[in-house]
Design an enzyme around this catalytic site. Structure first.
Site, PDB file in Angstrom:
ATOM      1  N   CYS A 100       0.839  -1.205   0.000  1.00  0.00           N
ATOM      2  CA  CYS A 100       0.000   0.000   0.000  1.00  0.00           C
ATOM      3  C   CYS A 100       0.869   1.249   0.000  1.00  0.00           C
ATOM      4  O   CYS A 100       1.780   1.387   0.823  1.00  0.00           O
ATOM      5  CB  CYS A 100      -0.904  -0.005   1.228  1.00  0.00           C
ATOM      6  SG  CYS A 100      -1.933   1.484   1.364  1.00  0.00           S
TER       7      CYS A 100
ATOM      8  N   CYS B 191      -2.505   0.009   9.411  1.00  0.00           N
ATOM      9  CA  CYS B 191      -1.778  -1.259   9.315  1.00  0.00           C
ATOM     10  C   CYS B 191      -0.400  -1.114   9.952  1.00  0.00           C
ATOM     11  O   CYS B 191       0.214  -0.049   9.867  1.00  0.00           O
ATOM     12  CB  CYS B 191      -1.603  -1.682   7.857  1.00  0.00           C
ATOM     13  SG  CYS B 191      -3.150  -2.067   6.994  1.00  0.00           S
TER      14      CYS B 191
ATOM     15  N   ASP C  41     -18.073 -14.752  24.685  1.00  0.00           N
ATOM     16  CA  ASP C  41     -17.339 -13.886  23.746  1.00  0.00           C
ATOM     17  C   ASP C  41     -17.240 -12.491  24.358  1.00  0.00           C
ATOM     18  O   ASP C  41     -17.902 -11.549  23.914  1.00  0.00           O
ATOM     19  CB  ASP C  41     -18.065 -13.846  22.402  1.00  0.00           C
ATOM     20  CG  ASP C  41     -17.341 -12.983  21.376  1.00  0.00           C
ATOM     21  OD1 ASP C  41     -16.142 -12.685  21.587  1.00  0.00           O
ATOM     22  OD2 ASP C  41     -17.974 -12.597  20.366  1.00  0.00           O
TER      23      ASP C  41
ATOM     24  N   CYS D 120     -10.723 -11.676  21.964  1.00  0.00           N
ATOM     25  CA  CYS D 120      -9.990 -10.732  21.121  1.00  0.00           C
ATOM     26  C   CYS D 120      -8.762 -10.188  21.841  1.00  0.00           C
ATOM     27  O   CYS D 120      -8.186  -9.190  21.414  1.00  0.00           O
ATOM     28  CB  CYS D 120     -10.904  -9.593  20.660  1.00  0.00           C
ATOM     29  SG  CYS D 120     -11.597  -8.610  22.008  1.00  0.00           S
TER      30      CYS D 120
END
Length: 407
Positions: free
Chosen positions: A60, A69, A338, A364
């Site tokens: 990118c 990112c 979760d 997560c």
């Protein structure tokens, strides 16, 4: 300063030993030798003296500026291996040995939700992502991560900034691709008045938005901003949580299905709008517990309008302050949890004290997952299976699904 990179931190910075202690190095990989000026213990713009065999050219053009990112300079194999290692090391820090069964990585151009930042400028408007370690907003035309449908709505966001933004503040635009098109939930703009409402409603119509909300107030909703969970179609409240990619969601749901196979009664804790509860209801009765009543109302409506599902009950309950107790947990053949990044310490404590024999933990955050896993193992559970899911490609974010069995 010249240093050698020993490892990556949890935010994917290179970590090295410098003359005055630990040094963090942006966009570096283990085994590399780098040179640069350290400010407050961090080299933000290193020169790579000796590159790693895993180093690749970032695809990118915005990579060095955009903060979205952090691992485009690493090969896909390295990233998958590193994410699996982060999970293993978090568990090892709690005295737990575990193997990762597989790593499921979402393809490019599949992110179906993202939050853009918008600001007024002297020349007009600016919409993009925050720069690396900065409040500066960087435009990202041609983002490789997001679904094209989201990228196509950037003109609408720029127009919305012009209508309701200010030079002093910043608007956060949460974009979600729904079954009916793109939904936009804006926060931080000017206070609503009749003129702004009318202008935003016109914007939603011209840019074909499925739903537009402004600081929690729905401005336009020409079509139900629905999501499909198994056989059910659910319309979540504006800006509600959704798994980042359809592929990632499928990987998570598929692993959970495998791990609870054969259970007749399942409790789904931190259930949201039914990501797991509704697909699981194809084979079992499910009790969904969630703190947000509006999300449960959406789940319940989706279940009632679906065909071929077993009974789904629901309960609005703050599981951090009022977790299910052992006598409640013992009613179920399996439990799925979760939780958010903080984990489920209070709820896991009650599960450990129960007679439950099968638990599936979706997480997560490998660090809080490892903490909770230690409590489960101490209560007689065994960690049977562990799957890592990477749906936030090129980021440091990691998700996982684990199966705990008590024999």
């Amino acid at each position: 300063m010249i240093v050698s990179i020993d490892r990556l931190s949890l935010i994917a910075d290179g970590v090295a030993r410098g003359p005055e202690g630990t040094v963090h190095v942006a966009m570096a990989l283990p085994g590399e030798t780098v040179e640069g000026e350290a400010v407050d213990g961090r080299i933000a713009a290193p020169r790579i003296v000796t590159p790693s065999v895993d180093r690749v050219k970032p695809p990118c053009p915005h990579y060095r500026a955009c903060g979205g990112c952090v691992l485009q300079h690493a090969s896909d194999g390295f990233v998958a291996g590193w994410k699996a290692d982060v999970v293993r090391q978090a568990l090892a820090a709690r005295g737990i040995e575990a193997g990762v069964e597989r790593v499921e990585t979402s393809p490019l151009a599949t992110r179906r939700r993202a939050t853009f930042s918008g600001r007024r400028t002297k020349k007009g408007t600016l919409v993009g992502f925050h720069a690396r370690a900065s409040d500066t907003v960087v435009e990202v035309p041609g983002c490789l991560i997001l679904r094209p449908e989201l990228m196509a709505k950037l003109p609408a966001l720029n127009e919305a900034v012009g209508l309701g933004g200010s030079r002093k503040g910043e608007i956060a635009f949460a974009l979600t691709l729904t079954d009916a098109g793109v939904e936009v939930a804006a926060k931080g703009g000017k206070a609503m008045d009749p003129a702004l409402f009318e202008a935003l409603a016109d914007l939603a119509r011209r840019h074909d938005l499925a739903r537009l909300s402004w600081d929690g107030e729905t401005v336009a909703a020409p079509r139900p901003a629905s999501q499909t969970f198994g056989k059910a179609r659910v319309t979540p409240p504006p800006g509600s949580f959704l798994q980042a990619t359809a592929e990632g969601e499928a990987a998570l749901v598929g692993a959970v299905r495998e791990m609870v196979a054969g259970a007749g009664r399942i409790a789904d804790l931190f259930a949201g709008c039914g990501t797991f509860a509704l697909p699981l209801a194809e084979a079992a009765e499910v009790h969904a517990v969630e703190g947000e009543a509006a999300m449960l109302a959406a789940l319940d409506k989706g279940w009632r309008e679906a065909q071929g599902l077993k009974r789904v009950t629901h309960e609005a309950r703050d599981l951090f302050r009022r977790p299910l107790l052992p006598d409640e947990i013992d009613r179920y053949d399996a439990v799925v949890i979760d939780p958010p990044r903080a984990g489920a310490e209070a709820q896991v404590r009650e599960i450990a004290a129960s007679k439950l024999r099968r638990l599936v933990h979706v997480s997560c955050n490998p660090v809080t997952f490892a903490r909770d896993a230690r409590a489960l193992l101490d209560a007689g559970f065994a960690l049977e299976r562990l799957v890592v899911v990477d749906q936030f490609r090129w980021s440091a974010h990691i998700e996982l699904v684990a199966s705990f069995i008590r024999h």
